[in-house]
Design a protein around this motif. Structure first.
Motif, PDB file in Angstrom:
ATOM      1  N   GLY A  86     -10.185  -6.076   1.535  1.00 23.49           N
ATOM      2  CA  GLY A  86     -10.134  -4.725   2.092  1.00 23.49           C
ATOM      3  C   GLY A  86     -10.763  -4.665   3.474  1.00 23.49           C
ATOM      4  O   GLY A  86     -10.218  -4.057   4.398  1.00 23.49           O
ATOM      5  N   GLU A 145       1.188   1.420  -3.818  1.00 28.36           N
ATOM      6  CA  GLU A 145      -0.127   1.479  -4.468  1.00 28.36           C
ATOM      7  C   GLU A 145      -1.189   1.741  -3.399  1.00 28.36           C
ATOM      8  O   GLU A 145      -1.848   0.815  -2.919  1.00 28.36           O
ATOM      9  CB  GLU A 145      -0.394   0.163  -5.190  1.00 28.36           C
ATOM     10  N   PRO A 146      -1.352   3.011  -2.965  1.00 26.43           N
ATOM     11  CA  PRO A 146      -2.248   3.320  -1.848  1.00 26.43           C
ATOM     12  C   PRO A 146      -3.696   2.864  -2.023  1.00 26.43           C
ATOM     13  O   PRO A 146      -4.377   2.584  -1.047  1.00 26.43           O
ATOM     14  CB  PRO A 146      -2.182   4.849  -1.740  1.00 26.43           C
ATOM     15  N   ASP A 147      -4.179   2.786  -3.238  1.00 28.42           N
ATOM     16  CA  ASP A 147      -5.570   2.406  -3.471  1.00 28.42           C
ATOM     17  C   ASP A 147      -5.756   0.912  -3.728  1.00 28.42           C
ATOM     18  O   ASP A 147      -6.828   0.491  -4.158  1.00 28.42           O
ATOM     19  CB  ASP A 147      -6.144   3.195  -4.644  1.00 28.42           C
ATOM     20  N   SER A 173       0.816  -1.216   0.000  1.00 30.64           N
ATOM     21  CA  SER A 173       0.000   0.000   0.000  1.00 30.64           C
ATOM     22  C   SER A 173       0.853   1.271   0.000  1.00 30.64           C
ATOM     23  O   SER A 173       0.348   2.347  -0.323  1.00 30.64           O
ATOM     24  CB  SER A 173      -0.980  -0.001   1.170  1.00 30.64           C
ATOM     25  N   HIS A 216      -8.837  -0.431  -1.977  1.00 27.33           N
ATOM     26  CA  HIS A 216     -10.066   0.371  -2.039  1.00 27.33           C
ATOM     27  C   HIS A 216     -10.883  -0.075  -3.245  1.00 27.33           C
ATOM     28  O   HIS A 216     -10.355  -0.607  -4.201  1.00 27.33           O
ATOM     29  CB  HIS A 216      -9.736   1.856  -2.179  1.00 27.33           C
ATOM     30  N   GLY A 217     -12.146   0.136  -3.178  1.00 27.87           N
ATOM     31  CA  GLY A 217     -12.990  -0.209  -4.314  1.00 27.87           C
ATOM     32  C   GLY A 217     -13.564  -1.604  -4.202  1.00 27.87           C
ATOM     33  O   GLY A 217     -13.612  -2.198  -3.132  1.00 27.87           O
TER      34      GLY A 217
END
Length: 94
Positions: free
Chosen positions: A49, A36-38, A33, A41-42
Motif C-alpha cells: 500500500g 476492490e477499492p479497499d 482497485s 488499505h489496512g
C-alpha cells in the motif's frame, strides 16, 4: 513490496527509482482497485500500500492519472469514460 536486494531502504521493486516492473505492477493493482477499492488499505499488505501511494506521487504518473479515461461498468458493460463524459464500451465502440 520492495526488492530488498542490496538496498534495504529501496522505495521501488528494483531500487531507488521506478522501473518497468513498478509501472507494470501499478497498472494491474490500479485496475484491481476499481473492483476492490479497499484492496491496499489496512494492514494486510502495508508495504504494498505504501509503495502504491508512492507511485501515485510520481509527477508524470499523477498527471496521467488525472487526465486518463476512467474505467467503469466492470461486471456489466465495461467501458472508458473520458473527462468530457464521452463513454465507449465493448457494446458501443464509438
Amino acid at each position: 513490496a520492495r526488492c530488498k536486494g542490496d538496498d534495504p531502504e529501496a522505495q521501488f521493486f528494483g531500487g531507488g527509482t521506478p522501473t518497468h516492473a513498478d509501472f507494470n505492477v501499478f497498472h494491474h493493482l490500479d485496475n484491481c482497485s476499481v473492483v476492490e477499492p479497499d484492496l491496499l488499505h489496512g494492514t494486510r499488505w502495508p508495504g504494498l500500500g505504501t509503495w502504491f501511494y508512492q507511485m501515485h506521487e510520481i509527477p508524470a504518473l499523477a498527471e496521467y492519472l488525472r487526465s486518463r479515461p476512467k474505467l467503469d461498468g466492470v461486471g456489466e458493460d465495461p467501458g472508458l469514460t473520458d473527462r468530457n463524459g464521452v463513454r465507449i464500451t465493448q457494446r458501443t465502440p464509438g
